[in-house]
Design a protein around this motif. Structure first.
Motif, mmCIF file in Angstrom:
data_model
loop_
_atom_site.group_PDB
_atom_site.id
_atom_site.type_symbol
_atom_site.label_atom_id
_atom_site.label_comp_id
_atom_site.label_asym_id
_atom_site.label_seq_id
_atom_site.Cartn_x
_atom_site.Cartn_y
_atom_site.Cartn_z
ATOM 1 N N LEU A 1 -3.484 -9.577 7.202
ATOM 2 C CA LEU A 1 -3.499 -8.005 6.965
ATOM 3 C C LEU A 1 -2.914 -7.991 5.442
ATOM 4 C CD1 LEU A 1 -2.107 -6.521 10.181
ATOM 5 C CD2 LEU A 1 -4.351 -6.646 9.563
ATOM 6 N N GLY A 2 -3.562 -7.102 4.886
ATOM 7 C CA GLY A 2 -3.366 -6.981 3.460
ATOM 8 C C GLY A 2 -2.241 -5.992 3.377
ATOM 9 N N PRO A 3 -1.582 -5.449 2.225
ATOM 10 C CA PRO A 3 -0.401 -4.580 2.198
ATOM 11 C C PRO A 3 -0.866 -3.348 2.862
ATOM 12 C CG PRO A 3 -0.891 -5.811 0.115
ATOM 13 C CD PRO A 3 -1.730 -6.174 0.883
ATOM 14 N N ASP B 1 2.467 -11.307 8.952
ATOM 15 C CA ASP B 1 3.364 -11.996 7.887
ATOM 16 C C ASP B 1 3.420 -13.568 8.617
ATOM 17 O OD1 ASP B 1 4.616 -10.965 10.186
ATOM 18 O OD2 ASP B 1 6.680 -11.158 9.420
ATOM 19 N N GLU B 2 3.242 -13.769 9.715
ATOM 20 C CA GLU B 2 3.254 -15.077 10.379
ATOM 21 C C GLU B 2 2.162 -15.266 10.959
ATOM 22 O OE1 GLU B 2 5.765 -17.122 9.901
ATOM 23 O OE2 GLU B 2 7.192 -15.888 9.028
ATOM 24 N N LYS B 3 1.498 -16.398 10.526
ATOM 25 C CA LYS B 3 0.042 -16.937 11.260
ATOM 26 C C LYS B 3 0.364 -17.378 12.605
ATOM 27 C CE LYS B 3 -3.972 -19.501 9.849
ATOM 28 N NZ LYS B 3 -4.674 -20.376 8.845
ATOM 29 N N THR C 1 0.431 -8.293 -4.673
ATOM 30 C CA THR C 1 -0.020 -9.413 -3.839
ATOM 31 C C THR C 1 0.334 -9.176 -2.543
ATOM 32 O OG1 THR C 1 1.436 -11.144 -4.341
ATOM 33 C CG2 THR C 1 -0.388 -10.928 -5.905
ATOM 34 N N ALA C 2 -0.546 -9.885 -1.677
ATOM 35 C CA ALA C 2 0.051 -9.812 -0.071
ATOM 36 C C ALA C 2 1.627 -10.608 -0.029
ATOM 37 C CB ALA C 2 -0.792 -10.715 0.781
ATOM 38 N N ASP C 3 1.617 -11.734 -0.862
ATOM 39 C CA ASP C 3 2.975 -12.436 -0.806
ATOM 40 C C ASP C 3 4.122 -11.573 -1.262
ATOM 41 O OD1 ASP C 3 1.916 -14.731 0.276
ATOM 42 O OD2 ASP C 3 1.635 -15.721 -1.547
ATOM 43 N N GLU C 4 3.829 -10.760 -2.317
ATOM 44 C CA GLU C 4 4.977 -9.970 -2.910
ATOM 45 C C GLU C 4 5.297 -8.851 -1.980
ATOM 46 O OE1 GLU C 4 3.868 -10.530 -7.645
ATOM 47 O OE2 GLU C 4 2.942 -8.895 -6.276
ATOM 48 N N PHE C 5 4.157 -8.185 -1.304
ATOM 49 C CA PHE C 5 4.318 -7.234 -0.224
ATOM 50 C C PHE C 5 5.221 -7.675 0.870
ATOM 51 C CE2 PHE C 5 3.174 -5.441 3.682
ATOM 52 C CZ PHE C 5 3.439 -4.230 3.656
ATOM 53 N N TYR C 6 4.855 -8.681 1.616
ATOM 54 C CA TYR C 6 5.710 -9.379 2.557
ATOM 55 C C TYR C 6 7.148 -9.553 2.250
ATOM 56 C CZ TYR C 6 1.443 -9.055 5.519
ATOM 57 O OH TYR C 6 0.599 -8.616 6.216
ATOM 58 N N ALA C 7 7.344 -10.234 1.208
ATOM 59 C CA ALA C 7 8.549 -10.572 0.459
ATOM 60 C C ALA C 7 9.575 -9.224 0.776
ATOM 61 C CB ALA C 7 8.626 -11.117 -0.506
ATOM 62 N N HIS C 8 8.880 -8.211 0.157
ATOM 63 C CA HIS C 8 9.551 -6.597 0.080
ATOM 64 C C HIS C 8 9.936 -6.533 1.436
ATOM 65 C CE1 HIS C 8 11.241 -3.245 -1.621
ATOM 66 N NE2 HIS C 8 10.641 -3.643 -2.911
ATOM 67 N N ILE D 1 -2.840 -1.932 5.248
ATOM 68 C CA ILE D 1 -2.947 -1.963 6.847
ATOM 69 C C ILE D 1 -1.382 -2.494 7.372
ATOM 70 C CG2 ILE D 1 -3.928 -2.822 8.972
ATOM 71 C CD1 ILE D 1 -5.513 -0.789 7.154
ATOM 72 N N ALA D 2 -1.074 -3.514 6.651
ATOM 73 C CA ALA D 2 0.493 -4.007 7.279
ATOM 74 C C ALA D 2 1.595 -3.028 6.851
ATOM 75 C CB ALA D 2 0.735 -5.377 6.460
ATOM 76 N N SER D 3 1.416 -2.064 5.988
ATOM 77 C CA SER D 3 2.266 -1.200 5.959
ATOM 78 C C SER D 3 2.492 -0.254 7.058
ATOM 79 C CB SER D 3 1.964 -0.216 4.677
ATOM 80 O OG SER D 3 2.128 -0.573 3.405
ATOM 81 N N HIS D 4 1.514 -0.071 7.828
ATOM 82 C CA HIS D 4 1.410 0.510 9.200
ATOM 83 C C HIS D 4 1.633 -0.164 10.459
ATOM 84 C CE1 HIS D 4 0.398 4.208 6.649
ATOM 85 N NE2 HIS D 4 -0.446 3.503 6.098
ATOM 86 N N ALA D 5 1.252 -1.274 10.213
ATOM 87 C CA ALA D 5 1.260 -2.159 11.530
ATOM 88 C C ALA D 5 2.541 -2.979 11.562
ATOM 89 C CB ALA D 5 0.212 -3.343 11.431
ATOM 90 N N GLY D 6 3.243 -3.343 10.473
ATOM 91 C CA GLY D 6 4.632 -3.903 10.306
ATOM 92 C C GLY D 6 4.514 -5.275 10.540
#
Length: 282
Positions: free
Chosen positions: A261-263, A235-237, A44-51, A265-270
């Motif tokens: 952003l989902g996991p 990660d932060e709205k 999930t997006a939440d799990e991704f951003y926590a990691h 695209i966010a993997s590359h955008a940070g």
């Protein structure tokens, strides 16, 4: 029936994903410790951003398996449905080519491919327009695709990011570009142009980067209000506040959407990403 097929890099909202005939094939994300999984399915997006907050090494992303596309194509073939596949830019991922090979492998010919030449909610704009043309205009698949091929040339993505580290390590930016955008105190403004991520501008500090972004909106031709716009965050709205203010107070535009952003695209955008997706005026 005309099915609309996309990938998880489109960052579709739950509302869009739930619309009839919309199918999403997940890409996968893998962290340095080997954990991760299919975007939106196993991760999930939440799990991704926590990691992401605790992992110093940017995660890796992988295109879908051919079988994930073949399952949908075979089902559509069995039910006599057509498929319009709107996928992440072929310059950013092998997903588009994978889908074409999958269609050939299962001998499914009633599929129309659209290389979006964009990503995230850039794909989302094309998907929503495809649904409108299907459900309101009742156009056949080939006519929908013709409209999308024209529209995609006007879709623009602009984003302020904290760092180019993730994009550079993920192979989406040349080292020279990453070096310029990564200078001390400089915040880069990125754009997606003709399917590729480019450095649109740089500025000192985040406030300056937003000013540079606003100037680039006009340089690109301005926002066509008929298609609305999408504000993107990772990660932060709260990072969207200056952009939200500019759209409302300076451009006097309403009707925009906010999407995370989902996991993939966010993997590359940070982290710390704030973006705008829009269609330029004709």
């Amino acid at each position: 029936m005309i099915r609309i097929l996309t990938d998880s890099a489109s960052d579709l909202t739950a509302t869009d994903s739930a619309r009839p005939g919309v199918y999403t094939v997940p890409l996968s994300v893998t962290f340095a410790d080997g954990t991760g999984g299919l975007d939106g399915v196993e991760l999930t997006a939440d799990e991704f951003y926590a990691h992401l907050k605790v992992d110093k090494v940017p995660p890796r992303t992988s295109q879908p398996s051919p079988q994930s596309f073949m399952t949908i194509f075979e089902d559509a073939k069995e039910n006599g449905d057509q498929v319009i596949a709107i996928l992440i830019s072929s310059n950013l991922s092998g997903t588009y080519q994978c889908a074409r090979l999958a269609a050939e492998s299962c001998d499914f010919e009633d599929v129309f491919f659209v290389d979006s030449r964009t990503a995230s909610q850039g794909e989302g704009i094309l998907i929503r327009e495809a649904l409108r043309l299907r459900d309101e205009e009742h156009l056949p698949a080939h006519a929908i695709v013709a409209e999308l091929e024209q529209l995609k040339q006007r879709i623009r993505v602009l984003a302020v990011v904290d760092s180019l580290k993730h994009l550079h390590k993920g192979g989406r930016l040349p080292a020279a570009v990453a070096l310029v955008g990564g200078a001390l105190g400089v915040k880069p403004v990125l754009s997606v142009v003709d399917g590729q991520i480019k450095l649109a501008d740089t500025a000192r500090g985040r406030p300056g980067a937003f000013v540079a972004m606003f100037k680039n909106i006009e340089k690109m031709g301005g926002v066509d209000p008929r298609y609305g716009y999408v504000l993107l965050y990772s990660d932060e709205k709260g990072v969207l506040a200056p952009l939200h203010h500019y759209m409302h107070e300076n451009l006097h535009m309403t009707g925009g959407h906010v999407a995370r952003l989902g996991p993939v695209i966010a993997s590359h955008a940070g982290p710390g990403c704030a973006g705008l997706v829009f269609v330029t005026k004709e």
